[in-house]
Motif scaffolding. Structure first.
Motif, PDB file in Angstrom:
ATOM      1  N   LEU A 106     -10.838  -4.965  14.837  1.00  0.00           N
ATOM      2  CA  LEU A 106      -9.736  -4.772  15.782  1.00  0.00           C
ATOM      3  C   LEU A 106      -8.395  -5.066  15.104  1.00  0.00           C
ATOM      4  O   LEU A 106      -7.433  -4.303  15.244  1.00  0.00           O
ATOM      5  CB  LEU A 106      -9.933  -5.698  16.989  1.00  0.00           C
ATOM      6  CG  LEU A 106      -8.793  -5.736  18.006  1.00  0.00           C
ATOM      7  CD1 LEU A 106      -8.551  -4.355  18.598  1.00  0.00           C
ATOM      8  CD2 LEU A 106      -9.105  -6.740  19.111  1.00  0.00           C
ATOM      9  N   ALA A 107      -8.332  -6.160  14.365  1.00  0.00           N
ATOM     10  CA  ALA A 107      -7.077  -6.548  13.706  1.00  0.00           C
ATOM     11  C   ALA A 107      -6.630  -5.469  12.727  1.00  0.00           C
ATOM     12  O   ALA A 107      -5.449  -5.119  12.663  1.00  0.00           O
ATOM     13  CB  ALA A 107      -7.253  -7.886  12.987  1.00  0.00           C
ATOM     14  N   LYS A 108      -7.593  -4.926  11.985  1.00  0.00           N
ATOM     15  CA  LYS A 108      -7.236  -3.887  11.008  1.00  0.00           C
ATOM     16  C   LYS A 108      -6.761  -2.619  11.705  1.00  0.00           C
ATOM     17  O   LYS A 108      -5.869  -1.931  11.215  1.00  0.00           O
ATOM     18  CB  LYS A 108      -8.422  -3.594  10.098  1.00  0.00           C
ATOM     19  CG  LYS A 108      -8.654  -4.708   9.114  1.00  0.00           C
ATOM     20  CD  LYS A 108      -9.777  -4.375   8.156  1.00  0.00           C
ATOM     21  CE  LYS A 108      -9.875  -5.461   7.087  1.00  0.00           C
ATOM     22  NZ  LYS A 108     -10.906  -5.146   6.090  1.00  0.00           N
ATOM     23  N   ASN A 109      -7.363  -2.320  12.831  1.00  0.00           N
ATOM     24  CA  ASN A 109      -6.913  -1.158  13.592  1.00  0.00           C
ATOM     25  C   ASN A 109      -5.492  -1.339  14.097  1.00  0.00           C
ATOM     26  O   ASN A 109      -4.768  -0.373  14.316  1.00  0.00           O
ATOM     27  CB  ASN A 109      -7.860  -0.877  14.757  1.00  0.00           C
ATOM     28  CG  ASN A 109      -8.915   0.153  14.398  1.00  0.00           C
ATOM     29  OD1 ASN A 109      -8.583   1.281  14.044  1.00  0.00           O
ATOM     30  ND2 ASN A 109     -10.169  -0.228  14.454  1.00  0.00           N
ATOM     31  N   LEU A 110      -5.084  -2.588  14.283  1.00  0.00           N
ATOM     32  CA  LEU A 110      -3.721  -2.881  14.731  1.00  0.00           C
ATOM     33  C   LEU A 110      -2.769  -2.994  13.539  1.00  0.00           C
ATOM     34  O   LEU A 110      -1.589  -3.296  13.704  1.00  0.00           O
ATOM     35  CB  LEU A 110      -3.696  -4.198  15.517  1.00  0.00           C
ATOM     36  CG  LEU A 110      -4.105  -4.110  16.986  1.00  0.00           C
ATOM     37  CD1 LEU A 110      -4.492  -5.480  17.511  1.00  0.00           C
ATOM     38  CD2 LEU A 110      -2.967  -3.527  17.820  1.00  0.00           C
ATOM     39  N   GLY A 111      -3.305  -2.781  12.337  1.00  0.00           N
ATOM     40  CA  GLY A 111      -2.466  -2.826  11.143  1.00  0.00           C
ATOM     41  C   GLY A 111      -2.190  -4.230  10.651  1.00  0.00           C
ATOM     42  O   GLY A 111      -1.262  -4.454   9.871  1.00  0.00           O
ATOM     43  N   LEU A 112      -2.987  -5.194  11.096  1.00  0.00           N
ATOM     44  CA  LEU A 112      -2.777  -6.576  10.671  1.00  0.00           C
ATOM     45  C   LEU A 112      -3.466  -6.837   9.341  1.00  0.00           C
ATOM     46  O   LEU A 112      -4.445  -6.197   9.002  1.00  0.00           O
ATOM     47  CB  LEU A 112      -3.350  -7.550  11.707  1.00  0.00           C
ATOM     48  CG  LEU A 112      -2.748  -7.493  13.094  1.00  0.00           C
ATOM     49  CD1 LEU A 112      -3.466  -8.461  14.010  1.00  0.00           C
ATOM     50  CD2 LEU A 112      -1.276  -7.830  13.029  1.00  0.00           C
ATOM     51  N   GLN A 113      -2.933  -7.821   8.631  1.00  0.00           N
ATOM     52  CA  GLN A 113      -3.580  -8.271   7.408  1.00  0.00           C
ATOM     53  C   GLN A 113      -4.708  -9.202   7.785  1.00  0.00           C
ATOM     54  O   GLN A 113      -4.531 -10.116   8.587  1.00  0.00           O
ATOM     55  CB  GLN A 113      -2.584  -9.029   6.545  1.00  0.00           C
ATOM     56  CG  GLN A 113      -1.608  -8.118   5.829  1.00  0.00           C
ATOM     57  CD  GLN A 113      -1.259  -8.672   4.466  1.00  0.00           C
ATOM     58  OE1 GLN A 113      -1.048  -9.873   4.327  1.00  0.00           O
ATOM     59  NE2 GLN A 113      -1.210  -7.822   3.472  1.00  0.00           N
ATOM     60  N   VAL A 114      -5.856  -8.965   7.199  1.00  0.00           N
ATOM     61  CA  VAL A 114      -7.009  -9.801   7.492  1.00  0.00           C
ATOM     62  C   VAL A 114      -7.491 -10.445   6.202  1.00  0.00           C
ATOM     63  O   VAL A 114      -7.638  -9.771   5.185  1.00  0.00           O
ATOM     64  CB  VAL A 114      -8.158  -8.962   8.099  1.00  0.00           C
ATOM     65  CG1 VAL A 114      -9.381  -9.830   8.348  1.00  0.00           C
ATOM     66  CG2 VAL A 114      -7.693  -8.302   9.398  1.00  0.00           C
TER      67      VAL A 114
END
Ligand SMILES: [Zn+2]
Length: 162
Positions: A106-114
């Protein structure tokens, strides 16, 4: 400003205790993980030394993340605590430290750094397709087929979906 956000899985993996950096987490996550008995002293130390701060995301950030979770199909697999971690990372544009596949996806889909905890990392990004083995139809956000009542199966469709 601290930019690392820990979800519950990060605490279970012991990451905040091993890192000298400042990290943030939310109240719901803290409530969830504070029972880890052997970490009691360590948690106090983190708070006392300001290496851990508790901050809660705005309602608007939670809404953004909830909407994204519905689109990727991660919503059913995520707890309120999971959502709060992604929402906080989204709000402060921080790095999310997590060991949880659905949270990471989900975070990656939101463009967040994981920052994945597992050394192999989480390369697969996509969104979950829920489908019925009975009628082969696809549904999103449902657990059971509205036509046949079968429990829906799911598979990850690779590629950015948002
Ligand atoms: Zn069906």
């Amino acid at each position: 400003m601290a930019s690392r956000v820990y979800d519950a899985s990060a605490f279970y993996a012991g990451i905040p205790f091993a890192s000298p950096e400042i990290g943030l987490t939310t109240t719901v996550i803290f409530e969830e993980i504070k029972h880890i008995k052997q970490r009691h002293g360590a948690l106090d130390t983190l708070l006392d030394t300001d290496r851990l701060r508790i901050k809660d995301p705005l309602k608007s950030s939670i809404d953004v993340v909830m909407n994204a979770a519905k689109k990727t199909g991660d919503a059913q697999k995520l707890s309120k605590a999971d959502i709060s971690a992604v929402a906080l990372a989204h709000e402060i544009k921080g790095n999310l430290v997590t060991d949880d596949f659905a949270v990471s996806n989900l975070a990656k889909n939101l463009g967040l750094q994981v920052n994945p905890i597992m050394t192999k990392g989480i390369k697969d990004v996509g969104h979950w397709i829920h489908y019925c083995v009975g009628c082969s139809k696809e549904f999103s956000g449902l657990e059971f087929c509205p036509n046949c009542g079968n429990k829906l199966s799911r598979r990850l469709l690779k590629g950015k979906s948002l």
